[in-house]
Design a protein around this motif. Structure first.
Motif, mmCIF file in Angstrom:
data_model
loop_
_atom_site.group_PDB
_atom_site.id
_atom_site.type_symbol
_atom_site.label_atom_id
_atom_site.label_comp_id
_atom_site.label_asym_id
_atom_site.label_seq_id
_atom_site.Cartn_x
_atom_site.Cartn_y
_atom_site.Cartn_z
ATOM 1 N N TYR A 113 -4.249 9.334 -0.216
ATOM 2 C CA TYR A 113 -3.150 8.875 0.983
ATOM 3 C C TYR A 113 -2.376 7.773 0.596
ATOM 4 O O TYR A 113 -3.064 7.161 -0.217
ATOM 5 C CB TYR A 113 -4.163 8.626 2.350
ATOM 6 N N CYS A 115 0.486 5.827 1.893
ATOM 7 C CA CYS A 115 1.869 5.909 3.342
ATOM 8 C C CYS A 115 3.147 4.237 2.530
ATOM 9 O O CYS A 115 2.426 3.426 2.266
ATOM 10 C CB CYS A 115 0.677 5.334 4.386
ATOM 11 N N TYR A 130 -2.830 5.851 10.472
ATOM 12 C CA TYR A 130 -2.753 7.435 10.144
ATOM 13 C C TYR A 130 -4.338 7.785 10.037
ATOM 14 O O TYR A 130 -5.371 6.769 9.534
ATOM 15 C CB TYR A 130 -1.986 7.804 8.810
ATOM 16 N N LEU A 211 -0.515 10.087 13.244
ATOM 17 C CA LEU A 211 0.047 9.122 13.389
ATOM 18 C C LEU A 211 0.194 8.007 14.072
ATOM 19 O O LEU A 211 -0.021 8.351 15.188
ATOM 20 C CB LEU A 211 1.410 9.710 12.702
ATOM 21 N N ILE A 230 6.481 4.161 9.834
ATOM 22 C CA ILE A 230 6.265 4.964 8.910
ATOM 23 C C ILE A 230 7.021 4.711 8.645
ATOM 24 O O ILE A 230 8.347 5.998 9.577
ATOM 25 C CB ILE A 230 5.269 5.685 9.185
ATOM 26 N N PHE A 233 4.747 8.809 3.917
ATOM 27 C CA PHE A 233 3.390 9.377 4.280
ATOM 28 C C PHE A 233 3.526 10.467 3.183
ATOM 29 O O PHE A 233 3.913 11.723 3.001
ATOM 30 C CB PHE A 233 2.539 9.483 5.927
#
Length: 258
Positions: A113, A115, A130, A211, A230, A233
């Motif tokens: 993951y 971001c 997230y 999110l 953000i 992602f």
């Protein structure tokens, strides 16, 4: 002098002598959310839906549902991201999910993951940057800003639980990469900007993505949501190596002028 030209992602099967090793940042890309791909939304307006790219089914790539007790979708900022690029903006009451009840796919496996985000207030409750949550909250992965001690909590659970808080007071743009193994409590990686740690971690998991907040079971209030932004992602359906994690941070830094 020899020149190596790459026309597509893949493995170099006959490398030239002393060729550079190129990290793989393309394979098994499951979801990629890039606000720069959003069109037809006015600056400062709520985003009706976000369509991610990647190999996930379209139902999972469509980020449009409200989490219970969150009444507003994130806002579109046309130039609020790093270097003036678009970003998703959350002001404490915004959150969105691809599917509150169940995503079309559910899995527990090696995953990464990544971001690019900004936290403007570390004092919120339930303000996940997230959250990837399987049905019935059986497994989950998230990053949560926390105030005491101030920092970012990288959390993963698959029966075993690890919560690792990385100290930071930054209200600027940060890059966090969370690389989880496909065998529970095997070696994984946490990278936050220049800092990295390798440690035993639970498996990666997916069953829906939220999110700015956390997907919950039932209709209970989730409290306030993220105050922050953000700008990118990604979920990879594989565990990236530490070198690949660091390479992704470097690529995003270059791309976004950090």
């Amino acid at each position: 002098m020899q020149t190596l030209i790459l026309t597509a992602p893949g493995v170099i099967t006959s490398p030239l002598p002393d060729h550079p090793r190129l990290p793989d940042l393309a394979s098994d890309l499951y979801l990629d959310i890039d606000p720069a791909m959003i069109s037809g939304v006015a600056d400062g307006a709520a985003i009706p839906s976000i369509i991610a790219t990647g190999s996930a089914p379209i139902a999972d790539r469509t980020i449009a549902q409200l989490v219970p007790s969150v009444t507003s979708r994130p806002l579109y900022s046309a130039a609020g991201g790093p270097g003036g690029v678009p970003c998703l903006t959350f002001e404490g009451s915004h959150g969105v999910s691809n599917d509150y009840n169940d995503a079309s796919e559910n899995w527990t496996a090696g995953a990464t993951y990544a971001c690019l985000f900004r936290v403007r207030d570390y004092l919120q409750a339930n303000d996940r940057i997230y959250a990837s949550v399987s049905p019935l909250n059986a497994e989950y992965v998230n990053i949560t800003p926390v105030s005491a001690p101030q920092g970012l909590s990288f959390t993963a659970f698959d029966g075993a639980s690890v919560i690792r808080t990385k100290p930071t007071a930054s209200t600027g743009w940060q890059i966090g990469v969370f690389a989880l193994p496909d065998v529970s409590m095997a070696e994984g990686h946490i990278v936050l900007d220049d800092a990295s740690e390798t440690l035993a971690l639970p498996r990666g998991s997916y069953g829906g993505l939220s999110l700015g907040t956390v997907k919950t079971i039932g209709s209970g209030a989730v409290g306030t949501t993220l105050i922050g932004d953000i700008a990118r992602f990604r979920i990879y359906k594989r565990q990236m190596t530490l070198d690949e994690c660091r390479a992704l941070v470097a690529v995003w830094r270059d791309s976004y002028g950090l």
